[in-house]
Design an enzyme around this catalytic site. Structure first.
Site, PDB file in Angstrom:
ATOM      1  N   TRP A 106      31.588  36.410  39.968  1.00  0.00           N
ATOM      2  CA  TRP A 106      31.821  37.712  39.892  1.00  0.00           C
ATOM      3  C   TRP A 106      31.281  38.107  38.635  1.00  0.00           C
ATOM      4  CZ3 TRP A 106      36.672  39.540  36.963  1.00  0.00           C
ATOM      5  CH2 TRP A 106      36.867  40.786  37.025  1.00  0.00           C
ATOM      6  N   ASP A 163      40.266  30.957  39.628  1.00  0.00           N
ATOM      7  CA  ASP A 163      40.276  32.301  39.615  1.00  0.00           C
ATOM      8  C   ASP A 163      40.731  32.686  41.018  1.00  0.00           C
ATOM      9  OD1 ASP A 163      40.454  34.997  39.428  1.00  0.00           O
ATOM     10  OD2 ASP A 163      38.287  35.161  38.807  1.00  0.00           O
ATOM     11  N   LYS A 214      44.081  43.032  45.278  1.00  0.00           N
ATOM     12  CA  LYS A 214      43.510  43.066  46.891  1.00  0.00           C
ATOM     13  C   LYS A 214      44.670  42.826  47.840  1.00  0.00           C
ATOM     14  CE  LYS A 214      39.531  43.206  44.756  1.00  0.00           C
ATOM     15  NZ  LYS A 214      39.726  42.580  43.323  1.00  0.00           N
TER      16      LYS A 214
HETATM   17  C1  LIG Z   1      36.603  37.057  41.445  1.00  0.00           C
HETATM   18  C2  LIG Z   1      37.580  38.158  40.652  1.00  0.00           C
HETATM   19  N1  LIG Z   1      38.394  37.863  39.700  1.00  0.00           N
HETATM   20  C3  LIG Z   1      39.009  38.578  39.207  1.00  0.00           C
HETATM   21  C4  LIG Z   1      39.097  39.942  39.588  1.00  0.00           C
HETATM   22  C5  LIG Z   1      40.162  40.982  38.830  1.00  0.00           C
HETATM   23  O1  LIG Z   1      40.844  41.674  39.608  1.00  0.00           O
HETATM   24  P1  LIG Z   1      42.115  42.623  38.759  1.00  0.00           P
HETATM   25  O2  LIG Z   1      41.532  42.776  37.306  1.00  0.00           O
HETATM   26  O3  LIG Z   1      41.807  43.755  39.628  1.00  0.00           O
HETATM   27  O4  LIG Z   1      43.214  41.735  39.118  1.00  0.00           O
HETATM   28  C6  LIG Z   1      38.109  40.429  40.539  1.00  0.00           C
HETATM   29  C7  LIG Z   1      38.051  41.660  40.901  1.00  0.00           C
HETATM   30  O5  LIG Z   1      37.330  42.230  41.632  1.00  0.00           O
HETATM   31  C8  LIG Z   1      37.496  39.195  41.066  1.00  0.00           C
HETATM   32  O6  LIG Z   1      36.607  39.743  42.133  1.00  0.00           O
END
Ligand SMILES: Cc1ncc(COP(=O)(O)O)c(C=O)c1O
Length: 394
Positions: A128, A209, A244
């Site tokens: 990511w 994660d 999500k």
């Molecule tokens: C792999 C991954 N980790 C963490 C996140 C963090 O998402 P959020 O901070 O919106 O909960 C994302 C968001 O796209 C992600 O793709």
């Protein structure tokens, strides 16, 4: 005061969104965006979220601060969802509510730095695009392990194990629980077991994660890696996100769970984590977490949420199949079958940066240079045009 600062370049995805917005072509397609969208191109608010929000409006008694660790009801519900109902028999899991998965990662980074300032964290290549700035920016030493074979569109599993076989005892290994972002390619159950063996052999600590729980197969199958590691390791870290699976992106809902070697150790870690939270954002926001807790603790709402979640997941799987079927007509000499083997919203299309540029320029099809696509941008009505355009640039 700020005269020494220079402007930062715009984020590649935000730039792409702006270019797509300003493109006057009617048949333009946005495959760059990072959120779920339905067939109408809308990121919907789930019906269960609307119901829970109404319940909150009617029943919430106070807007006083939550504690640094958030709402205990939310924490327990997410802990059970992630690790399995009643999994914390001996009090080794401590869970904090965080403003999204991003904040969970950041708090975890703070904790890791307090405990092991010189530790190395291994991250997949690719990963990511916020992992490296967020975790590296917090001060953690990062090292990449191979993950994706761009030529053959598959996981470099042997290379991954070989690289982790070189890690030093006590190093952390960041893993994507499911729906690996950006490749969509997840390990099989057997591969997770083999990986767990290597981590255990080398005395490495899993850090999962888990941002797409429920977007790959179902809630239990997706949680397999977390539950496997929990069974096998004395210590581990899990960051989750409700962005999500509950569609709560802007409400910032996530969690950080730390598994300690004992209940005493978990309690100490919890106090340290709360202390870090106090200095970062003080307390998490309540609204989204309260919505999630209400849905998960109400059997009727929970069942409806499962159906809504399955609907999002099935749309993603359906669009992957549609695209591959259309490409088998327009570009029969090319193999795009990896697109249906990928999970969640993303995968690499597997075209070059020049071909990505031509898709944008000649056809109004927007994706990032790596050729990562968000399959939410595909609909029954645009898939033929998309497959013809891809075939034209191959
Ligand atoms: C792999 C991954 N980790 C963490 C996140 C963090 O998402 P959020 O901070 O919106 O909960 C994302 C968001 O796209 C992600 O793709």
């Amino acid at each position: 005061m700020f005269e020494t600062l220079e402007a930062k370049p715009a984020d590649a995805i935000l730039k792409l969104i702006a270019e797509h917005r300003d493109d006057p072509r009617e048949n333009k397609i946005d495959l760059g965006v990072g959120v779920y969208r339905d067939a109408k191109g809308v990121t919907p608010i789930l019906n269960t979220v609307k119901t829970a929000e109404q319940w909150l409006v009617d029943n919430q008694a106070s807007k006083a601060y939550l504690g640094c660790a958030g709402d205990p009801e939310f924490c327990k519900a997410i802990q059970n969802l992630t690790f399995g109902d009643g999994s914390d028999q001996d009090g080794r899991i401590t869970t904090l509510q965080t403003p999204g998965g991003s904040a969970a990662l950041r708090v975890a980074a703070g904790l890791i730095l307090r405990a092991m300032p010189d530790v190395t964290m291994w991250v997949s290549d690719p990963t990511w695009n916020n992992h490296v700035p967020l975790l590296g920016g917090a001060g953690i030493k990062l090292q990449a392990y191979p993950y994706y074979d761009n030529d053959n569109n598959c996981i470099r599993f042997d290379d991954m194990l070989a690289a982790l076989g070189q890690a030093a005892a006590g190093d952390l290994v960041l893993l994507h629980g499911c729906c690996h972002n950006p490749t969509g390619m997840d390990l099989t159950v057997e591969q997770w077991q083999q990986l767990a063996d290597v981590l255990a052999d080398r005395n490495l600590i899993p850090f999962i994660d888990f941002a797409y729980h429920g977007f790959a197969v179902d809630l239990d199958a997706d949680a397999y890696p977390v539950r496997l590691m929990f069974e096998r390791f004395a210590e581990m870290i899990v960051a989750t996100s409700c962005s999500k699976n509950f569609g709560l992106y802007r409400d910032r809902v996530g969690s950080l769970s730390i598994v300690g070697a004992s209940a005493e150790s978990a309690a100490i870690v919890n106090s340290q984590a709360q202390n870090i939270v106090r200095t970062l954002y003080s307390v998490p926001p309540d609204h989204g977490g309260a919505v999630v807790a209400h849905i998960l603790n109400n059997s009727e709402l929970r069942a409806t949420w499962l159906t809504e979640l399955a609907g999002m997941r099935q749309r993603l799987q359906g669009m992957r199949k549609l695209l591959v079927a259309a490409l088998s007509e327009t570009a029969p000499e090319h193999d795009f079958s990896h697109v249906v083997r990928a999970n969640g919203m993303f995968c690499y299309l597997g075209v070059s940066a020049e071909q990505v540029a031509r898709l944008k320029q000649d056809f109004g099809i927007y994706l990032v240079d790596s050729s990562r696509i968000n399959v939410c941008g595909i609909t029954e009505s645009n898939v033929s045009y998309l497959a013809e355009s891809i075939a034209a640039v191959l």
